[in-house]
Design a protein around this motif. Structure first.
Motif, mmCIF file in Angstrom:
data_model
loop_
_atom_site.group_PDB
_atom_site.id
_atom_site.type_symbol
_atom_site.label_atom_id
_atom_site.label_comp_id
_atom_site.label_asym_id
_atom_site.label_seq_id
_atom_site.Cartn_x
_atom_site.Cartn_y
_atom_site.Cartn_z
ATOM 1 N N LEU A 144 0.824 -1.207 0.000
ATOM 2 C CA LEU A 144 0.000 0.000 0.000
ATOM 3 C C LEU A 144 0.860 1.260 0.000
ATOM 4 O O LEU A 144 0.555 2.241 -0.694
ATOM 5 C CB LEU A 144 -0.947 0.016 1.204
ATOM 6 N N GLU A 145 1.954 1.235 0.749
ATOM 7 C CA GLU A 145 2.845 2.385 0.773
ATOM 8 C C GLU A 145 3.504 2.591 -0.587
ATOM 9 O O GLU A 145 3.653 3.724 -1.051
ATOM 10 C CB GLU A 145 3.902 2.237 1.869
ATOM 11 N N ALA A 150 3.719 6.006 -5.416
ATOM 12 C CA ALA A 150 3.631 6.124 -6.874
ATOM 13 C C ALA A 150 2.504 7.070 -7.276
ATOM 14 O O ALA A 150 2.673 7.915 -8.162
ATOM 15 C CB ALA A 150 3.426 4.746 -7.505
ATOM 16 N N VAL A 151 1.355 6.939 -6.631
ATOM 17 C CA VAL A 151 0.210 7.797 -6.968
ATOM 18 C C VAL A 151 0.535 9.247 -6.642
ATOM 19 O O VAL A 151 0.312 10.153 -7.461
ATOM 20 C CB VAL A 151 -1.055 7.330 -6.215
ATOM 21 N N ASN A 163 2.853 11.042 -8.908
ATOM 22 C CA ASN A 163 2.227 11.419 -10.176
ATOM 23 C C ASN A 163 1.098 12.433 -9.981
ATOM 24 O O ASN A 163 0.267 12.622 -10.868
ATOM 25 C CB ASN A 163 1.719 10.172 -10.893
ATOM 26 N N GLY A 164 1.062 13.067 -8.806
ATOM 27 C CA GLY A 164 0.091 14.125 -8.555
ATOM 28 C C GLY A 164 -1.260 13.671 -8.052
ATOM 29 O O GLY A 164 -2.181 14.474 -7.931
ATOM 30 N N GLY A 165 -1.391 12.402 -7.751
ATOM 31 C CA GLY A 165 -2.670 11.884 -7.275
ATOM 32 C C GLY A 165 -2.805 11.967 -5.770
ATOM 33 O O GLY A 165 -1.879 12.354 -5.059
ATOM 34 N N THR A 166 -3.966 11.605 -5.298
ATOM 35 C CA THR A 166 -4.267 11.585 -3.872
ATOM 36 C C THR A 166 -4.720 10.186 -3.498
ATOM 37 O O THR A 166 -5.470 9.554 -4.241
ATOM 38 C CB THR A 166 -5.396 12.587 -3.544
#
Length: 111
Positions: free
Chosen positions: A72-73, A78-79, A82-85
């Motif tokens: 999960l970490e 990675a998310v 790439n600018g994700g939440t």
């Protein structure tokens, strides 16, 4: 975000929705599940040692479960890179409420 107070419909409303789906989509669901069952039976018949494959799959799944915090970490990093939440829900109800909030707030965005 909007308040997370989702009230599910009554049992009779849920039953009515399911009945409607069965009436309108029942044949398609039956055809799809019948085709899936046929493909599964064919795959099993063509596989020499299905039990070994099942045992291997279970071992992979158990290893992933044991490494879940680490995995999960890795996904979170990675998310976010790439600018994700990433939102980690406490349980299924919390996850459903979060998704409902996100969708409700999408209607506030003018594209």
């Amino acid at each position: 975000m909007a308040e997370r107070a989702h009230q599910p419909g009554s049992r009779s409303e849920t039953a009515a929705r399911i009945q409607h789906l069965l009436e309108t989509e029942g044949e398609a669901v039956h055809a799809h599940s019948s085709a899936m069952s046929a493909r599964q039976a064919q795959t099993y018949a063509e596989t020499d040692d299905i039990e070994t494959l099942r045992a291997d799959a279970r071992a992979i799944k158990e290893e992933a479960i044991n490494r879940l915090p680490e995995l999960l970490e890795t996904v979170r990093e990675a998310v976010e890179a790439n600018g994700g939440t990433v939102y980690v829900a406490d349980d299924a109800a919390d996850a459903n409420a979060y998704v409902s909030d996100v969708v409700a707030n999408l209607s506030l965005i003018h594209i």
